[in-house]
Scaffold this active site. Sequence first.
Site, PDB file in Angstrom:
ATOM      1  N   TYR A 154     -38.237  15.573-136.656  1.00  0.00           N
ATOM      2  CA  TYR A 154     -38.946  14.682-135.729  1.00  0.00           C
ATOM      3  C   TYR A 154     -39.281  15.412-134.428  1.00  0.00           C
ATOM      4  O   TYR A 154     -40.384  15.277-133.889  1.00  0.00           O
ATOM      5  CB  TYR A 154     -38.069  13.460-135.464  1.00  0.00           C
ATOM      6  N   LYS A 158     -43.007  16.043-132.948  1.00  0.00           N
ATOM      7  CA  LYS A 158     -43.430  15.525-131.653  1.00  0.00           C
ATOM      8  C   LYS A 158     -43.808  16.642-130.685  1.00  0.00           C
ATOM      9  O   LYS A 158     -44.709  16.469-129.842  1.00  0.00           O
ATOM     10  CB  LYS A 158     -42.343  14.630-131.064  1.00  0.00           C
TER      11      LYS A 158
END
Length: 253
Positions: A154, A158
Site C-alpha cells: 500500500y 501511494k
Amino acid sequence: MSESAQKVAVVTGAARGIGAATALRLARDGFAVAVLDLDETACADTVAAIGKEGGTALAVGVDVADAARAEAAVERVAAELGAPLVLVNNAGITRDNLLFRMTEEDWDGVLGVHLRGAFLMTRACQKHMTAAGWGRVVNLSSTAALGNRGQVNYSAAKAGMQGFTKTLAVELGKFGITANAVAPGFIATEMTAKTAERVGLSFEDFKARAAANTPVGRVGEPADIAHAVSFFAGEAAGFVTGQVLYVAGGPRG
C-alpha cells in the site's frame, strides 16, 4: 448551479467512504457525477443521495485494473452524461501484512488497483479533457506513502501515486489539465474499521488512539478529504498542479 455546471466528474471507488463523500461533494459543486465501483449495484446509495439533493449521477460498475473495462466505462460516461473533465482516482484496496508474510498476489493486487487503475482511468479520460482544453485529475495518495509498518504494498502504491501525479502535471499542463494528489491521514471508514479488527482493537479504541497522536485531536472524516478534492477540481485551482496535499490533522510530507 456553480461555475462547474454542465461539467462531468468521474469518481472511482465511490460506493462508500471517501469516494462516496467526494461524489456527493462534487455533485453539490454542480458537477454531474459518474459513480464508479467494482459492483454497480453497490453504487445505489451514493447515486440516491446525490439524486435526493437534486443532482445528476450515474452508477457504473468497473474493474479499474482491466484496460478494456476501464475504457468502456469512460466511454459509457461520455455517452450518457457527457465528456468526463474531472477524474478522481480513489479506488483502492488493502492487503496488509509484514514483508516476509506478504504474497505476490497481495502485492500485485494492491499495486494493480491503485497504480494500474489510476493509469488506465487517466489514459481513458485525458483525451476528453485534451479535446476540451480543460481538465482536472485528482489522485488519492496517503500518509502511508511516507512508510507504514505492515503496508509495504500500500505504501509503495501511494508513493507511486505521487510520482504519477507530478508527471501528469508536467505532461498535461499545456492542454489546460491540472493534476494533484490528496494524501489522507487516519480517516474513519470501513477500511480503517477492518484494520482495527485485524489488529484486535475495537474501532472506537482504534480511533481514540489515532486521535491522541493527531495534533488537531481528532480523526478525519470522509468529508474532510472531499473538501480538498473539491478545491483541486474547481476553477480556482487552475494555477495549482503537481502538488500533494496532506490532509492529516497535522504536518506531514
